[in-house]
Design a protein around this motif. Structure first.
Motif, PDB file in Angstrom:
ATOM      1  N   ASN A 238      64.280  61.430   7.449  1.00  0.00           N
ATOM      2  CA  ASN A 238      63.882  62.476   6.452  1.00  0.00           C
ATOM      3  C   ASN A 238      65.284  63.373   6.118  1.00  0.00           C
ATOM      4  OD1 ASN A 238      61.124  61.737   6.284  1.00  0.00           O
ATOM      5  ND2 ASN A 238      60.489  63.260   7.783  1.00  0.00           N
ATOM      6  N   ASP A 271      60.155  59.001  -1.402  1.00  0.00           N
ATOM      7  CA  ASP A 271      59.374  59.850  -0.945  1.00  0.00           C
ATOM      8  C   ASP A 271      58.550  60.751  -2.144  1.00  0.00           C
ATOM      9  OD1 ASP A 271      58.607  61.788   1.197  1.00  0.00           O
ATOM     10  OD2 ASP A 271      60.429  62.046   1.812  1.00  0.00           O
ATOM     11  N   SER A 275      57.566  66.523  -0.984  1.00  0.00           N
ATOM     12  CA  SER A 275      58.069  66.249   0.389  1.00  0.00           C
ATOM     13  C   SER A 275      59.285  67.248   0.379  1.00  0.00           C
ATOM     14  CB  SER A 275      58.623  65.077   0.686  1.00  0.00           C
ATOM     15  OG  SER A 275      59.856  64.563  -0.316  1.00  0.00           O
TER      16      SER A 275
END
Length: 371
Positions: A238, A271, A275
């Protein structure tokens, strides 16, 4: 003009591990591959490094030979990395990366022949003037696909084909194809953009392509393929994706300062729109997702990957304000994506009869723009 983006998931050859029907089955191998590659890149090999290397070599099936792994091979061109004893034990003999020349690689296998042709059929039906391509092996592969396979299914080959090699060793680069009348001008690669720690920002690249339209307008297309969720820790993935989104946002803002009106950022962002990782690009710039346009038709499904649910919304065309104002229509092309059987979720190509014949696990996204 029609602008489209499509993750083709390789055209001819693909890493064997990427062809597994269940992604989770390959996640462990990819994590081990990444960990061993990281250790092999160390300037100095500590004793703990060497112990972990041996452990990973065995786990990857390389205990007895360099090419004995099902999905991975070790290529040693020069120097000494390791020795294998008759009793089966492995000893790392190199003191660091400078002590040997070679690489750890993922084994490849041909993509299903029907799937290759179905990929071409998708591009034929899309009939884009400017086509962004995600996960192509190389420029020669993309050019051969354009001239041979696209032509074989009745499609018209693109006049311009460009791909700049990126950072991913698996041969999943990003490229662009354009029709006659849409010449590619200045190109700028960001393959060498680095973070503060010296690590490359982009897993592949985020190249900028200047396109001249028949009306004399200049369009800048930046093609992105952000860090996947496939392997590695979730937090690290991430964070990597967010840093890539932030750098892409900087690239866009620089283009605006330089006076560019018509800018598109396209690609597989790996993603969803909500997000945190994508917010530097989706919330902190003036770029707008074409999915939000009143003339865009999502075909009844919010996503672009797999079953096309909301969690599968990972492919994007983002447009600058002036470009967004010129949108005439757009949509998601899912004919090359497996639609299930009972009942089919969407119309598919007649030649798509089994999951392995799917052109890709991704749908293509397209937009018509009056420039």
């Amino acid at each position: 003009m029609r602008l489209a983006v499509y993750n083709v998931e390789n055209l001819f050859d693909r890493a064997k591990i990427m062809n597994l029907e269940k992604w989770a089955d390959g996640r462990t191998v990819l994590a081990q591959f990444a960990a061993l590659n990281g250790l092999l890149g160390n300037a100095v090999y500590s004793e703990s490094d060497k112990e972990k290397m041996v452990e990973l070599l065995v786990a990857l099936g390389l205990k007895k030979s360099d090419d004995g792994g099902k999905y991975v091979l070790l290529r040693r061109n020069h120097g000494g990395l390791l020795k294998r004893a008759k009793n089966g034990k492995i000893a790392i003999v190199a003191s660091g990366r400078s002590g040997w020349l070679g690489s750890l690689e993922l084994k490849e296998e041909p993509v299903n022949a029907v799937a290759i042709r179905n990929t071409a059929r998708v591009l034929k039906e899309l009939n884009a003037d400017v086509q962004g391509v995600i996960e192509a092996e190389s420029r020669p592969a993309l050019a051969a696909f354009n001239e041979e396979v696209l032509k074989a299914v009745g499609g018209k080959p693109f006049r311009h084909v460009m791909l700049i090699d990126g950072n991913d060793r698996r041969g999943i680069d990003v490229g662009l194809m354009a029709r006659d009348g849409y010449p590619i001008g200045t190109m700028r690669s960001h393959v060498d953009d680095c973070q503060a720690n010296g690590e490359a920002v982009f897993s592949r690249d985020c190249p900028e392509y200047e396109i001249e339209t028949p009306k004399g307008n200049r369009l800048i297309v930046a093609i992105d393929h952000l860090k996947s969720k496939g392997y590695g820790g979730q937090a690290a993935s991430n964070a990597k994706r967010k840093s890539q989104a932030a750098r892409t946002a900087e690239i866009y803002k620089r283009l605006v300062k330089e006076g560019e009106k018509y800018v598109a950022v396209v690609g597989d962002f790996n993603d969803t729109p909500d997000s945190a990782a994508l917010q530097p690009l989706l919330a902190d710039t003036a770029l707008t997702d074409v999915f939000k346009h009143k003339r865009f038709d999502d075909g009844g499904y919010p996503g672009t990957h797999g079953g096309c649910g909301a969690s599968g919304k990972i492919d994007y065309i983002l447009l600058s304000p002036a470009l967004y104002a010129k949108v005439q229509g757009g949509g998601v092309f899912r004919k090359g994506l497996w639609a299930g059987v009972r009942p089919k979720k969407w119309e598919t190509l007649p030649e798509l009869t089994r999951p392995e014949e799917a052109a890709s696990d991704h749908a293509a996204v397209w937009v018509d723009i009056d420039i």
